[in-house]
Design a protein around this motif. Structure first.
Motif: not given
Length: 269
Positions: A175-204
């Motif tokens: 909704h608000c496109q916030n990144e830092y606070r949103f990401v930190m909160e989700m990590l604390i709450m147990g959401i797994r965020i892969p350290r890579r780019g978006p899946s739709w850009e994989e394999h060219g």
């Protein structure tokens, strides 16, 4: 997997399955297991974990039962002091356990799991911004809210699915496109965020979108080298349409002067 005792498990939760030194284990089953500490050399053993230490953890877990499924071999114990509840990683979500996919990979039973502290309550009939189905009437393990805007509500499974596909590079509040606070909160709450780019850009998958047009589209190409070739300067330099860049021509093939630097194709002219 010798740690979770599953032959098949959600790779988004447990990670890929590795087989080495006569042992088989999921990546995150290893990271969350009790008393397993990686060596300085990350190439040693399983991602820096020594086979003898893994075997010791397996032997110790054989004496512990998962409080969720009841089976033995529970290698993960709640990290809260004096709590001895143990469980398998694939069982965690079923009971509302939180597993934090960041170093030091801490795990919590439902009674000791972190909760969102943001003061917010969904309005009646509030829908998940991702699946558009209703959310619960308050914050729970399965109903979450963005800590930045406090108006974006979503299901845990939905935001986890978004994180898996978005990857760390573009994951943000829908909704608000916030990144830092949103990401930190989700990590604390147990959401797994892969350290890579978006899946739709994989394999060219989108490589062609970034390719520059590189051949002459004139009805009669006069260049001896052919439509696919061009020179850096002069009459055989390839000019791309200054409006769409989807078509090109050698200067000479379209009767253009050597001083011409801008050209438009018939569709854009």
């Amino acid at each position: 997997c010798l740690l979770c005792l599953r032959s098949e498990a959600d790779p988004n939760i447990c990670g890929e399955k590795l087989e080495r030194y006569g042992l088989c284990a999921h990546v995150f089953c290893l990271f969350f297991a009790n008393d397993l500490f990686p060596q300085r050399n990350k190439r040693a053993g399983f991602l820096g974990l020594l086979p003898k230490d893994i075997q010791y953890t397996i032997d110790q877990a054989a004496q512990k039962h998962c409080f969720i499924c009841g089976q033995s071999g529970a290698t993960i114990t709640c990290c809260e002091a004096d709590c001895d509840l143990s469980f398998h990683l694939p069982c965690a979500k079923e009971a509302g356990c939180v597993t934090q996919y960041i170093t030091p990979y801490r795990s919590f039973c439902p009674a000791h799991s972190p909760e969102q502290t943001v003061e917010a309550t969904p309005e009646p009939d509030t829908q998940c911004l991702m699946c558009m189905d209703p959310v619960e009437d308050r914050k729970t393990y399965n109903t979450m809210v963005c800590p930045a805007c406090k108006t974006a509500w979503f299901h845990r499974d939905c935001v986890q699915n978004q994180a898996i596909h978005s990857g760390f590079s573009i994951f943000s509040c829908p909704h608000c496109q916030n990144e830092y606070r949103f990401v930190m909160e989700m990590l604390i709450m147990g959401i797994r965020i892969p350290r890579r780019g978006p899946s739709w850009e994989e394999h060219g998958a989108y490589e062609q979108l970034y390719e520059r047009h590189s051949h002459c589209n004139a009805s009669d190409c006069l260049f001896l080298g052919g439509r696919e070739e061009a020179e850096e300067e002069g009459p055989w330099k390839l000019l791309l349409c200054s409006s769409c860049a989807a078509e090109g021509t050698h200067r000479c093939c379209s009767g253009l002067r050597e001083s011409t630097s801008n050209w438009e194709c018939d569709n854009c002219a």
